[in-house]
Design a protein around this motif. Structure first.
Motif, PDB file in Angstrom:
ATOM      1  N   PHE A  88     -19.661 -14.693  -2.765  1.00  0.00           N
ATOM      2  CA  PHE A  88     -20.207 -14.536  -4.106  1.00  0.00           C
ATOM      3  C   PHE A  88     -19.138 -14.931  -5.112  1.00  0.00           C
ATOM      4  CE2 PHE A  88     -22.363 -11.217  -1.587  1.00  0.00           C
ATOM      5  CZ  PHE A  88     -23.677 -11.621  -1.767  1.00  0.00           C
ATOM      6  N   ALA A  89     -19.526 -15.719  -6.100  1.00  0.00           N
ATOM      7  CA  ALA A  89     -18.597 -16.080  -7.163  1.00  0.00           C
ATOM      8  C   ALA A  89     -18.411 -14.882  -8.079  1.00  0.00           C
ATOM      9  CB  ALA A  89     -19.129 -17.271  -7.944  1.00  0.00           C
ATOM     10  N   GLY A  90     -17.187 -14.703  -8.544  1.00  0.00           N
ATOM     11  CA  GLY A  90     -16.920 -13.609  -9.472  1.00  0.00           C
ATOM     12  C   GLY A  90     -15.431 -13.426  -9.682  1.00  0.00           C
ATOM     13  N   THR A  91     -15.102 -12.631 -10.661  1.00  0.00           N
ATOM     14  CA  THR A  91     -13.713 -12.335 -10.978  1.00  0.00           C
ATOM     15  C   THR A  91     -13.546 -10.821 -11.051  1.00  0.00           C
ATOM     16  OG1 THR A  91     -13.438 -14.396 -12.203  1.00  0.00           O
ATOM     17  CG2 THR A  91     -11.871 -12.642 -12.688  1.00  0.00           C
ATOM     18  N   SER A  92     -12.486 -10.327 -10.449  1.00  0.00           N
ATOM     19  CA  SER A  92     -12.154  -8.908 -10.488  1.00  0.00           C
ATOM     20  C   SER A  92     -10.662  -8.762 -10.724  1.00  0.00           C
ATOM     21  CB  SER A  92     -12.523  -8.226  -9.160  1.00  0.00           C
ATOM     22  OG  SER A  92     -13.913  -8.278  -8.946  1.00  0.00           O
ATOM     23  N   ILE A  93     -10.265  -7.557 -11.060  1.00  0.00           N
ATOM     24  CA  ILE A  93      -8.847  -7.254 -11.266  1.00  0.00           C
ATOM     25  C   ILE A  93      -8.433  -6.179 -10.269  1.00  0.00           C
ATOM     26  CG2 ILE A  93      -7.095  -6.373 -12.870  1.00  0.00           C
ATOM     27  CD1 ILE A  93      -8.227  -9.120 -13.670  1.00  0.00           C
ATOM     28  N   ALA A  94      -7.405  -6.478  -9.489  1.00  0.00           N
ATOM     29  CA  ALA A  94      -6.821  -5.496  -8.570  1.00  0.00           C
ATOM     30  C   ALA A  94      -5.512  -5.013  -9.191  1.00  0.00           C
ATOM     31  CB  ALA A  94      -6.550  -6.119  -7.209  1.00  0.00           C
ATOM     32  N   GLU A  95      -5.229  -3.738  -9.015  1.00  0.00           N
ATOM     33  CA  GLU A  95      -3.963  -3.184  -9.489  1.00  0.00           C
ATOM     34  C   GLU A  95      -3.350  -2.307  -8.418  1.00  0.00           C
ATOM     35  OE1 GLU A  95      -4.635  -2.900 -14.310  1.00  0.00           O
ATOM     36  OE2 GLU A  95      -4.542  -1.049 -13.153  1.00  0.00           O
ATOM     37  N   PHE A  96      -2.042  -2.336  -8.387  1.00  0.00           N
ATOM     38  CA  PHE A  96      -1.249  -1.446  -7.541  1.00  0.00           C
ATOM     39  C   PHE A  96      -0.330  -0.685  -8.479  1.00  0.00           C
ATOM     40  CE2 PHE A  96      -2.633  -4.712  -4.680  1.00  0.00           C
ATOM     41  CZ  PHE A  96      -2.848  -4.066  -3.472  1.00  0.00           C
ATOM     42  N   ASP A  97      -0.516   0.628  -8.532  1.00  0.00           N
ATOM     43  CA  ASP A  97       0.347   1.492  -9.342  1.00  0.00           C
ATOM     44  C   ASP A  97       1.284   2.240  -8.407  1.00  0.00           C
ATOM     45  OD1 ASP A  97      -0.677   1.275 -12.133  1.00  0.00           O
ATOM     46  OD2 ASP A  97      -2.539   1.906 -11.155  1.00  0.00           O
ATOM     47  N   PHE A  98       2.543   2.293  -8.763  1.00  0.00           N
ATOM     48  CA  PHE A  98       3.569   2.944  -7.949  1.00  0.00           C
ATOM     49  C   PHE A  98       4.145   4.111  -8.736  1.00  0.00           C
ATOM     50  CE2 PHE A  98       3.274  -1.548  -7.117  1.00  0.00           C
ATOM     51  CZ  PHE A  98       3.183  -1.628  -5.738  1.00  0.00           C
ATOM     52  N   LYS A  99       4.042   5.324  -8.178  1.00  0.00           N
ATOM     53  CA  LYS A  99       4.553   6.524  -8.835  1.00  0.00           C
ATOM     54  C   LYS A  99       5.563   7.205  -7.910  1.00  0.00           C
ATOM     55  CE  LYS A  99       1.460   6.561 -12.274  1.00  0.00           C
ATOM     56  NZ  LYS A  99       1.568   5.340 -12.995  1.00  0.00           N
ATOM     57  N   PRO A 100       6.863   7.163  -8.269  1.00  0.00           N
ATOM     58  CA  PRO A 100       7.876   7.838  -7.458  1.00  0.00           C
ATOM     59  C   PRO A 100       7.679   9.360  -7.461  1.00  0.00           C
ATOM     60  CG  PRO A 100       8.880   6.317  -9.024  1.00  0.00           C
ATOM     61  CD  PRO A 100       7.432   6.442  -9.394  1.00  0.00           C
ATOM     62  N   GLU A 101       7.853   9.973  -6.278  1.00  0.00           N
ATOM     63  CA  GLU A 101       7.720  11.423  -6.136  1.00  0.00           C
ATOM     64  C   GLU A 101       8.761  11.925  -5.136  1.00  0.00           C
ATOM     65  OE1 GLU A 101       3.770  12.214  -4.715  1.00  0.00           O
ATOM     66  OE2 GLU A 101       2.840  11.752  -6.621  1.00  0.00           O
ATOM     67  N   ASN A 102       9.921  12.349  -5.608  1.00  0.00           N
ATOM     68  CA  ASN A 102      10.967  12.911  -4.736  1.00  0.00           C
ATOM     69  C   ASN A 102      11.324  12.004  -3.565  1.00  0.00           C
ATOM     70  OD1 ASN A 102      10.965  15.242  -6.335  1.00  0.00           O
ATOM     71  ND2 ASN A 102       9.263  16.098  -5.168  1.00  0.00           N
ATOM     72  N   GLY A 103      11.643  10.757  -3.827  1.00  0.00           N
ATOM     73  CA  GLY A 103      12.034   9.817  -2.776  1.00  0.00           C
ATOM     74  C   GLY A 103      10.851   9.179  -2.071  1.00  0.00           C
ATOM     75  N   ARG A 104       9.667   9.636  -2.397  1.00  0.00           N
ATOM     76  CA  ARG A 104       8.445   9.053  -1.832  1.00  0.00           C
ATOM     77  C   ARG A 104       7.725   8.303  -2.951  1.00  0.00           C
ATOM     78  NH1 ARG A 104       5.708  13.928   1.417  1.00  0.00           N
ATOM     79  NH2 ARG A 104       4.120  13.343  -0.041  1.00  0.00           N
ATOM     80  N   THR A 105       6.694   7.551  -2.582  1.00  0.00           N
ATOM     81  CA  THR A 105       5.958   6.789  -3.582  1.00  0.00           C
ATOM     82  C   THR A 105       4.459   6.950  -3.377  1.00  0.00           C
ATOM     83  OG1 THR A 105       7.735   5.132  -3.607  1.00  0.00           O
ATOM     84  CG2 THR A 105       5.633   4.493  -4.601  1.00  0.00           C
ATOM     85  N   ALA A 106       3.767   7.350  -4.442  1.00  0.00           N
ATOM     86  CA  ALA A 106       2.303   7.377  -4.422  1.00  0.00           C
ATOM     87  C   ALA A 106       1.835   6.006  -4.893  1.00  0.00           C
ATOM     88  CB  ALA A 106       1.772   8.461  -5.335  1.00  0.00           C
TER      89      ALA A 106
END
Length: 177
Positions: A114-132
């Motif tokens: 299917f033709a179309g346009t979308s937006i993907a995002e990756f958000d990175f949130k540090p949490e005590n040496g880990r990452t959400a």
């Protein structure tokens, strides 16, 4: 009798099409995973399309998929095009914004199925040496996709793939940390 059946069928089809037309066009799917590694380590695996083959569930749709890369190895302006079997489809992904260890925004231009346009995002949130890490996809469904959406949930379908990809990303990044 046949005329009544055809009229009844036409009414059912009309109601079905009206319900599809009234569905919201906008959609958003998001999933989050916590990875036991610093944000910069996780970010590096998402910011470089060449590394996606190791964790992205979409790469598994067609192992023989044709891929081309354009621009710098990573970051804003980097582009990745693919053409594969019916499951993989065809399209282009371009990183439009890349803020180290914070955000990656990707414009997805789909050609088929299917033709179309979308937006993907990756958000990175540090949490005590880990990452959400939150992987999201947002866009607009055309009428055909809204009709399909009456039978198939975009959130469930994409959500399962996002969960799988984030789980693989977690394994890869944590094994290197």
């Amino acid at each position: 009798m046949l005329v009544n059946i055809l009229i009844g069928l036409a009414v059912i089809i009309m109601v079905f099409l009206i319900v599809a037309a009234l569905k919201p066009a906008a959609f958003r799917v998001a999933r989050t995973a916590v990875i036991d590694a610093p944000a910069e380590d996780v970010f590096a695996h998402v910011n470089d399309f060449r590394k996606w083959a190791t964790w992205s569930p979409f790469e598994k749709f067609d192992p023989a998929m044709r891929k081309t890369y354009e621009g710098a190895p990573a970051g804003a302006g980097t582009a990745y095009s693919w053409a594969g079997n019916r499951s993989a489809g065809e399209g282009r992904a371009t990183i439009t914004e890349s803020r180290p260890s914070e955000l990656i925004r990707i414009q997805l231009d789909f050609v088929r199925p299917f033709a179309g346009t979308s937006i993907a995002e990756f958000d990175f949130k540090p949490e005590n040496g880990r990452t959400a890490v939150t992987w999201s996809l947002a866009g607009e469904n055309n009428f055909v996709c809204r009709v399909i959406g009456l039978f198939v949930s975009t959130d469930k379908m994409c959500g399962k793939m996002f969960d799988s990809g984030l789980a693989d990303l977690k394994k890869i990044v944590e094994s290197k940390s």
